[in-house]
Design a protein around this motif. Structure first.
Motif, short mmCIF file in Angstrom:
data_model
loop_
_atom_site.label_atom_id
_atom_site.label_comp_id
_atom_site.label_asym_id
_atom_site.label_seq_id
_atom_site.Cartn_x
_atom_site.Cartn_y
_atom_site.Cartn_z
N ALA A 137 0.87 -1.17 0.00
CA ALA A 137 0.00 0.00 0.00
C ALA A 137 0.90 1.22 0.00
CB ALA A 137 -0.91 0.00 1.23
N LEU A 175 -9.24 -3.69 2.37
CA LEU A 175 -7.91 -4.02 2.86
C LEU A 175 -8.04 -4.53 4.29
CD1 LEU A 175 -5.88 -0.96 1.55
CD2 LEU A 175 -5.78 -3.28 0.68
N PRO A 179 -3.45 0.91 5.61
CA PRO A 179 -2.23 1.37 4.96
C PRO A 179 -1.62 2.52 5.74
CG PRO A 179 -4.14 2.16 3.77
CD PRO A 179 -4.65 1.24 4.83
N ILE A 184 -2.42 8.68 1.68
CA ILE A 184 -2.72 7.41 1.03
C ILE A 184 -3.47 7.71 -0.26
CG2 ILE A 184 -2.72 5.99 3.09
CD1 ILE A 184 -5.66 6.40 3.36
N ILE A 188 -2.20 -0.24 -5.17
CA ILE A 188 -2.02 -1.43 -4.35
C ILE A 188 -1.30 -2.44 -5.25
CG2 ILE A 188 -3.16 -3.26 -3.04
CD1 ILE A 188 -3.38 -0.49 -1.80
N GLN A 199 -6.04 2.63 -4.12
CA GLN A 199 -6.64 2.83 -2.80
C GLN A 199 -7.48 4.10 -2.83
OE1 GLN A 199 -6.04 5.06 0.08
NE2 GLN A 199 -7.64 3.87 1.06
N TYR A 207 -10.71 0.72 4.96
CA TYR A 207 -9.81 1.08 3.86
C TYR A 207 -10.10 0.16 2.68
CZ TYR A 207 -7.53 3.85 7.39
OH TYR A 207 -7.28 4.77 8.37
N TRP A 208 -10.33 0.75 1.52
CA TRP A 208 -10.74 0.01 0.34
C TRP A 208 -9.86 0.37 -0.84
CZ3 TRP A 208 -15.23 -3.11 0.56
CH2 TRP A 208 -15.99 -2.98 1.73
N PHE A 209 -9.89 -0.47 -1.88
CA PHE A 209 -9.28 -0.07 -3.14
C PHE A 209 -10.20 -0.45 -4.29
CE2 PHE A 209 -7.68 -4.42 -2.71
CZ PHE A 209 -7.78 -4.92 -3.99
#
Length: 382
Positions: A137, A175, A179, A184, A188, A199, A207-209
């Motif tokens: 990350a 995630l 990260p 951020i 990823i 991300q 926390y997502w991507f």
């Protein structure tokens, strides 16, 4: 004569195997450079020439025109006067802000670069990500004093989970670990160099991507060419496929011939075996409707369905009613697909409505299906 022919077959198989391994090594070496060549830093400058914000970004090539850069969306980008990109393999360049794609949480920039960008082999989609896969990350530490903005790019290790969410018809993956880094929003990157996604910032505390196939789809809508690099030409495909098919064919022929001789010696019918080519089992579990609609799980090892993210490889969210903490499992055993209910409250059913007894194995064949709780949560062996 037969012994000599057998030796020639083995020798050719060894030669083709060496060629195959060399080719795979070249692909791996190329993929491992994805971070160095394609990770960049983007920063915005105000009217006074001061850098006010920065983010990690990913350089993605187009078969026509100049590469694009993507990063997490932010309304602050729109307030900047100029934008610059820089990276370990990219000299400082002024770029054009193309706007925030609010529905996907990413920003898009058009560069003036004439090179670079992730190629197709380095881009990963959700379907071929394994649960809890290590990734990098990307975060930026602005406290570092440096004349070069690219020196501020840093990597942190985190984990990709198996849980995903559909927002505005876009697929996001959670995630498992937070990260780190002062900022951020960058790529990823998987251990093998492929880029899993970008991300993004969401308001739910997690926390997502955004998966890479979604990013490519967004860029494709605004691009003048194919995203992800120029497709491999026919000559390269030919070079890659010759050793693969040659090794599979020769080794299969040798093993098959040997097994048939044993069968004939034992008094069994000739050609009774059927060769199966492919991976571990060559089978997949495909979701038909519900939370995992059109998601495919390779049948390698055990797949556990349920709500417990620590023990399940296919995790259902809380809003899906009736799914137990540990609901059911699917695995390959003795060459067969074994389905087992793990003591779920609302049950696991075969396609004809037969409810499985808890902790009792049921064997499924290719094309058969089953469902959890109700037919909306159906899976089929494909």
């Amino acid at each position: 004569m037969k012994k000599r022919a057998r030796k020639i077959q083995v020798w050719l198989a060894c030669v083709f195997a060496v060629i195959l391994l060399w080719n795979l090594g070249q692909v791996e070496a190329k993929a491992s450079t994805a971070q160095e060549d394609n990770l960049v830093i983007i920063y915005g400058v105000n009217a006074q020439g001061e850098a006010e914000m920065a983010s990690n970004g990913l350089l993605i090539s187009s078969s026509k025109g100049n590469p694009y850069v993507v990063a997490a969306a932010s309304s602050h980008w729109e307030q900047m006067d100029k934008y610059y990109v820089e990276g370990p393999a990219v000299e400082q360049q002024e770029i054009n802000f193309k706007g925030n794609k609010a529905e996907a949480g990413v920003s898009v920039f058009q560069t003036n670069l004439s090179k670079g960008g992730c190629e197709s082999s380095e881009i990963a989609g959700y379907d071929n990500l394994s649960p809890y896969q290590l990734a990098s990350a990307e975060g930026i530490d602005l406290s570092i004093e440096s004349d070069s903005m690219s020196d501020k790019v840093s990597s942190e290790t985190t984990m990709i989970g198996s849980e995903y969410s559909m927002v505005n018809d876009r697929r996001f993956v959670k995630l498992e670990e937070e990260p780190s880094g002062n900022l951020i929003g960058g790529p990823i990157v998987l251990d093998d160099g492929r880029v899993a996604g970008i991300q993004v910032n969401m308001d739910d505390g997690y926390y997502w991507f955004l998966t890479m196939d979604e990013v490519v789809d967004i860029l494709q809508e605004n691009s003048d060419g194919e995203i992800g690099g120029t497709p491999m030409d026919d000559s390269k495909i030919f070079l890659y496929m010759i050793p693969v098919f040659a090794v599979v064919f020769l080794l299969s022929a040798i093993l098959y011939s040997s097994s048939e001789k044993k069968r004939i010696a034992a008094g069994k019918k000739e050609f009774a075996n059927v060769l199966v080519l492919g991976g571990e089992s060559g089978l997949q579990l495909r979701g038909i409707g519900g939370h995992f609609n059109d998601i495919k799980f390779p049948l390698e090892g055990k797949i556990i369905f349920g709500r417990d993210s620590a023990q399940c490889s296919a995790v259902y969210p809380k809003e899906v009613k009736g799914i137990s903490r540990l609901h059911c499992s699917v695995e390959i055993k003795n060459g067969k697909v074994l389905l087992m209910d793990l003591g779920s409250t609302y049950g696991t059913f075969l396609s004809d409505g037969t409810k499985l007894e808890p902790n009792k194995p049921y064997y499924l064949n290719y094309g058969q299906s089953f469902y959890l709780v109700d037919p909306e949560n159906t899976f089929r062996i494909v």
